[in-house]
Motif scaffolding. Structure first.
Motif, PDB file in Angstrom:
ATOM      1  N   LYS A  41       0.109  -1.524   7.375  1.00 38.17           N
ATOM      2  CA  LYS A  41       1.283  -0.644   7.371  1.00 38.17           C
ATOM      3  C   LYS A  41       1.772  -0.384   5.939  1.00 38.17           C
ATOM      4  CE  LYS A  41       5.925  -0.383   9.368  1.00 38.17           C
ATOM      5  NZ  LYS A  41       6.927  -1.073  10.210  1.00 38.17           N
ATOM      6  N   ASP A  42       1.815  -1.433   5.129  1.00 40.68           N
ATOM      7  CA  ASP A  42       2.279  -1.274   3.736  1.00 40.68           C
ATOM      8  C   ASP A  42       1.352  -0.355   2.945  1.00 40.68           C
ATOM      9  OD1 ASP A  42       4.442  -2.874   4.168  1.00 40.68           O
ATOM     10  OD2 ASP A  42       3.613  -4.660   3.196  1.00 40.68           O
ATOM     11  N   GLU A  43       0.047  -0.544   3.106  1.00 43.62           N
ATOM     12  CA  GLU A  43      -0.911   0.319   2.395  1.00 43.62           C
ATOM     13  C   GLU A  43      -0.759   1.773   2.839  1.00 43.62           C
ATOM     14  OE1 GLU A  43      -4.753  -2.577   1.576  1.00 43.62           O
ATOM     15  OE2 GLU A  43      -4.274  -2.051   3.641  1.00 43.62           O
ATOM     16  N   LEU A  44      -0.607   1.971   4.135  1.00 44.25           N
ATOM     17  CA  LEU A  44      -0.482   3.328   4.669  1.00 44.25           C
ATOM     18  C   LEU A  44       0.800   4.002   4.185  1.00 44.25           C
ATOM     19  CD1 LEU A  44      -1.722   2.623   8.296  1.00 44.25           C
ATOM     20  CD2 LEU A  44      -2.958   3.912   6.544  1.00 44.25           C
ATOM     21  N   MET A  45       1.872   3.241   4.091  1.00 42.68           N
ATOM     22  CA  MET A  45       3.139   3.815   3.598  1.00 42.68           C
ATOM     23  C   MET A  45       3.035   4.204   2.126  1.00 42.68           C
ATOM     24  SD  MET A  45       6.059   1.681   5.663  1.00 42.68           S
ATOM     25  CE  MET A  45       7.398   2.819   5.337  1.00 42.68           C
ATOM     26  N   LYS A  46       2.336   3.391   1.343  1.00 40.26           N
ATOM     27  CA  LYS A  46       2.122   3.744  -0.074  1.00 40.26           C
ATOM     28  C   LYS A  46       1.312   5.037  -0.175  1.00 40.26           C
ATOM     29  CE  LYS A  46       2.175  -0.836  -2.239  1.00 40.26           C
ATOM     30  NZ  LYS A  46       1.328  -1.848  -2.890  1.00 40.26           N
ATOM     31  N   ILE A  47       0.254   5.141   0.633  1.00 39.82           N
ATOM     32  CA  ILE A  47      -0.565   6.364   0.657  1.00 39.82           C
ATOM     33  C   ILE A  47       0.295   7.563   1.001  1.00 39.82           C
ATOM     34  CG2 ILE A  47      -2.335   7.581   2.030  1.00 39.82           C
ATOM     35  CD1 ILE A  47      -3.787   4.841   2.271  1.00 39.82           C
ATOM     36  N   ALA A  48       1.070   7.430   2.074  1.00 44.31           N
ATOM     37  CA  ALA A  48       1.874   8.560   2.558  1.00 44.31           C
ATOM     38  C   ALA A  48       2.930   8.974   1.543  1.00 44.31           C
ATOM     39  CB  ALA A  48       2.518   8.193   3.890  1.00 44.31           C
ATOM     40  N   GLU A  49       3.574   8.000   0.909  1.00 42.51           N
ATOM     41  CA  GLU A  49       4.617   8.332  -0.083  1.00 42.51           C
ATOM     42  C   GLU A  49       4.022   9.091  -1.267  1.00 42.51           C
ATOM     43  OE1 GLU A  49       7.884   8.190  -0.202  1.00 42.51           O
ATOM     44  OE2 GLU A  49       8.036   7.349   1.816  1.00 42.51           O
ATOM     45  N   LEU A  50       2.845   8.662  -1.716  1.00 45.38           N
ATOM     46  CA  LEU A  50       2.206   9.348  -2.839  1.00 45.38           C
ATOM     47  C   LEU A  50       1.761  10.763  -2.440  1.00 45.38           C
ATOM     48  CD1 LEU A  50       0.218   6.382  -4.398  1.00 45.38           C
ATOM     49  CD2 LEU A  50       2.034   7.691  -5.524  1.00 45.38           C
ATOM     50  N   CYS A  51       1.244  10.904  -1.234  1.00 43.07           N
ATOM     51  CA  CYS A  51       0.831  12.235  -0.781  1.00 43.07           C
ATOM     52  C   CYS A  51       2.045  13.165  -0.625  1.00 43.07           C
ATOM     53  CB  CYS A  51       0.046  12.148   0.520  1.00 43.07           C
ATOM     54  SG  CYS A  51      -1.619  11.462   0.280  1.00 43.07           S
ATOM     55  N   LEU A  52       3.162  12.612  -0.172  1.00 44.02           N
ATOM     56  CA  LEU A  52       4.410  13.396  -0.105  1.00 44.02           C
ATOM     57  C   LEU A  52       4.843  13.831  -1.506  1.00 44.02           C
ATOM     58  CD1 LEU A  52       6.884  11.642   2.373  1.00 44.02           C
ATOM     59  CD2 LEU A  52       6.213  14.041   2.421  1.00 44.02           C
ATOM     60  N   LYS A  53       4.783  12.893  -2.431  1.00 46.61           N
ATOM     61  CA  LYS A  53       5.219  13.154  -3.813  1.00 46.61           C
ATOM     62  C   LYS A  53       4.452  14.307  -4.437  1.00 46.61           C
ATOM     63  CE  LYS A  53       5.715  10.754  -8.272  1.00 46.61           C
ATOM     64  NZ  LYS A  53       5.547   9.439  -8.963  1.00 46.61           N
ATOM     65  N   TYR A  54       3.144  14.381  -4.147  1.00 49.62           N
ATOM     66  CA  TYR A  54       2.303  15.398  -4.786  1.00 49.62           C
ATOM     67  C   TYR A  54       1.929  16.549  -3.839  1.00 49.62           C
ATOM     68  CZ  TYR A  54       2.134  12.146  -8.631  1.00 49.62           C
ATOM     69  OH  TYR A  54       2.496  11.329  -9.687  1.00 49.62           O
ATOM     70  N   ASP A  55       2.640  16.616  -2.702  1.00 44.07           N
ATOM     71  CA  ASP A  55       2.456  17.723  -1.757  1.00 44.07           C
ATOM     72  C   ASP A  55       0.989  17.843  -1.313  1.00 44.07           C
ATOM     73  OD1 ASP A  55       3.261  19.832  -0.157  1.00 44.07           O
ATOM     74  OD2 ASP A  55       2.953  21.334  -1.738  1.00 44.07           O
ATOM     75  N   VAL A  56       0.432  16.705  -0.892  1.00 46.07           N
ATOM     76  CA  VAL A  56      -0.966  16.651  -0.452  1.00 46.07           C
ATOM     77  C   VAL A  56      -0.998  16.368   1.054  1.00 46.07           C
ATOM     78  CG1 VAL A  56      -3.129  15.350  -0.632  1.00 46.07           C
ATOM     79  CG2 VAL A  56      -1.813  15.886  -2.693  1.00 46.07           C
ATOM     80  N   GLN A  57      -1.740  17.193   1.774  1.00 48.24           N
ATOM     81  CA  GLN A  57      -1.887  17.009   3.221  1.00 48.24           C
ATOM     82  C   GLN A  57      -2.864  15.856   3.498  1.00 48.24           C
ATOM     83  OE1 GLN A  57      -1.467  20.408   5.373  1.00 48.24           O
ATOM     84  NE2 GLN A  57      -1.267  19.157   7.181  1.00 48.24           N
ATOM     85  N   ILE A  58      -2.531  15.021   4.483  1.00 51.06           N
ATOM     86  CA  ILE A  58      -3.394  13.902   4.876  1.00 51.06           C
ATOM     87  C   ILE A  58      -4.181  14.288   6.121  1.00 51.06           C
ATOM     88  CG2 ILE A  58      -3.465  11.502   5.660  1.00 51.06           C
ATOM     89  CD1 ILE A  58      -0.683  11.184   4.242  1.00 51.06           C
ATOM     90  N   VAL A  59      -5.495  14.119   6.041  1.00 53.22           N
ATOM     91  CA  VAL A  59      -6.353  14.266   7.218  1.00 53.22           C
ATOM     92  C   VAL A  59      -6.877  12.869   7.524  1.00 53.22           C
ATOM     93  CG1 VAL A  59      -8.374  15.381   8.211  1.00 53.22           C
ATOM     94  CG2 VAL A  59      -6.976  16.607   6.531  1.00 53.22           C
ATOM     95  N   SER A  60      -6.390  12.280   8.616  1.00 51.73           N
ATOM     96  CA  SER A  60      -6.685  10.880   8.916  1.00 51.73           C
ATOM     97  C   SER A  60      -7.706  10.763  10.043  1.00 51.73           C
ATOM     98  CB  SER A  60      -5.387  10.147   9.297  1.00 51.73           C
ATOM     99  OG  SER A  60      -5.618   8.772   9.400  1.00 51.73           O
ATOM    100  N   ASP A  61      -8.917  10.357   9.668  1.00 53.25           N
ATOM    101  CA  ASP A  61      -9.986  10.130  10.637  1.00 53.25           C
ATOM    102  C   ASP A  61      -9.778   8.743  11.243  1.00 53.25           C
ATOM    103  OD1 ASP A  61     -12.288   9.497  12.005  1.00 53.25           O
ATOM    104  OD2 ASP A  61     -13.663   9.842  10.334  1.00 53.25           O
ATOM    105  N   GLU A  62      -9.301   8.711  12.493  1.00 53.95           N
ATOM    106  CA  GLU A  62      -8.986   7.450  13.166  1.00 53.95           C
ATOM    107  C   GLU A  62      -9.870   7.259  14.397  1.00 53.95           C
ATOM    108  OE1 GLU A  62      -4.706   6.881  13.493  1.00 53.95           O
ATOM    109  OE2 GLU A  62      -4.373   7.802  11.530  1.00 53.95           O
ATOM    110  N   ILE A  63     -11.116   7.711  14.284  1.00 53.76           N
ATOM    111  CA  ILE A  63     -12.032   7.677  15.428  1.00 53.76           C
ATOM    112  C   ILE A  63     -12.349   6.253  15.883  1.00 53.76           C
ATOM    113  CG2 ILE A  63     -14.229   7.724  14.166  1.00 53.76           C
ATOM    114  CD1 ILE A  63     -15.181   9.809  16.274  1.00 53.76           C
TER     115      ILE A  63
END
Length: 387
Positions: free
Chosen positions: A179-201
């Protein structure tokens, strides 16, 4: 309930894994433990539902109804504590076609798309096939454990990245991001206006105490920038039914992807893909719990065997998936010699590490989702390869 020990002959069924051995590896007599499908039959209730649909006998144009959407909605709530609206769902024949469609809908030629090697090969392929540029931010292997260098991650995002392709659970290493790693990823992607495509197959194939967390489930603001890709194909061994789905809560993003699908002529899933998906999510949970126990035992057996019988190899501990990422670098052999030994001495077909990009050199990926006797045979062949 399935007997996971039972070996089912797959030759002559147009199986990529079994019937293309000569084409892919140049040999018919290799044991295939490479591509990520299981050598188990799917849940009996899924087969029963498919048989029921077959017996009806008419296979005209079929649409994806509310039952399909509700089965997905209930599954995500029960298994992953994630509440979604059914109107956020779009469908695709598979996760890889979905990635291609998203790239076409959300980026332009020469845009930068970020990924983290070593990673699932089609991530590279789909970026390059669509004339986009790979921005690779490699994972760091630290004492047998893959980590994200968040300083390097942020620097990569600063290079004008438009999309980030996340693999969770990670293929080939089996890491399940916290959860902590994912939140860091998401916050950085928000900061730089980057869309996340999450392959959770592989999201359903996670071993306790680890827990899969859909990145979009963590916050509404993350949900708004995330497209989540899932399917019953890995979980229930249904890849040949060609059915997957996307969860896209952002209406604007969803509309762009729908328009891209229309341009491609995509209309619906196949009749059996729809029926199989519904049946898997409605009736497959008890079977999945049994599968996870069996696969976990296979993983433990593999680790013990390699530690005692082939100590020059090291297993990267998988937290999820049925794939074992094996470090062969202590053998002193290069990738060409490793591949040659596996095929010539061991008669064993594994995935070569370099397929997964920088950081894959000196590794191989082994699929252990097979009956126990087949696994033991594969491990003996692996030992023979390095003798």
């Amino acid at each position: 309930m399935n007997d996971f020990h039972y070996e089912i002959k797959r030759e002559g069924t147009n199986s990529v894994k079994w019937d293309l051995r000569k084409t892919i590896f140049g040999k018919e007599d290799v044991l295939p433990m490479w591509v990520a499908d299981m050598d188990f039959a799917p849940p009996p209730m899924v087969i029963k539902e498919l048989e029921k649909r077959l017996e009806h006998g008419i296979f005209g144009y079929t649409f994806i109804g509310e039952r399909t959407a509700s089965s997905i909605q209930n599954w995500l709530h029960t298994r992953h504590n994630w509440s979604i609206e059914t109107d956020s769902l779009l469908y695709s024949p598979g996760v890889v076609p979905a990635i291609a469609t998203i790239i076409q809908a959300h980026t332009q030629p020469n845009d930068r798309i970020m990924l983290q090697s070593p990673v699932y090969t089609p991530f590279f392929n789909m970026v390059e096939a669509n004339q986009r540029v790979v921005e690779n931010c490699p994972l760091v292997l630290n004492k047998g454990y893959y980590e994200i260098d968040f300083e390097a991650f942020e620097k990569s995002l600063q290079n004008g990245v438009k999309l980030f392709l996340l693999c969770n659970p990670h293929n080939p290493s089996g890491r399940v991001w916290t959860k902590d790693e994912l939140m860091k990823i998401a916050e950085l992607c928000l900061k730089y206006d980057v869309q996340i495509v999450s392959d959770e197959i592989h999201s359903d194939l996670v071993f306790s105490p680890h827990k899969h967390v859909p990145i979009a489930s963590l916050d509404k603001k993350y949900e708004n920038i995330t497209i989540t890709l899932m399917a019953p194909s890995k979980t229930f061994n249904l890849a040949g039914l060609q059915a997957s789905f996307m969860v896209i809560p952002n209406k604007h993003s969803r509309k762009k992807i729908e328009e891209a699908q229309k341009r491609q002529g995509f209309f619906t899933l196949g009749t059996f893909g729809i029926a199989g998906m519904e049946a898997a999510y409605e009736f497959g949970e008890n079977w999945l719990e049994s599968l996870l126990e069996y696969v976990k035992e296979n993983i433990e057996l593999t680790k013990k065997f390699i530690t005692s019988e082939i100590p020059q190899l090291e297993v990267v501990e998988p937290e999820g998936t049925y794939l074992i990422w094996i470090d062969c670098r202590n053998t002193g052999y290069d990738d060409k010699e490793i591949a040659s030994r596996l095929l010539e001495k061991g008669k064993l077909a594994l995935e070569p590490g370099p397929k997964y990009g920088p950081g894959g050199e000196g590794f191989v990926r082994m699929n252990i989702a097979c009956p126990r006797n087949m696994l033991l045979e594969g491990l003996d062949r692996l030992k023979r390869s390095f003798e």
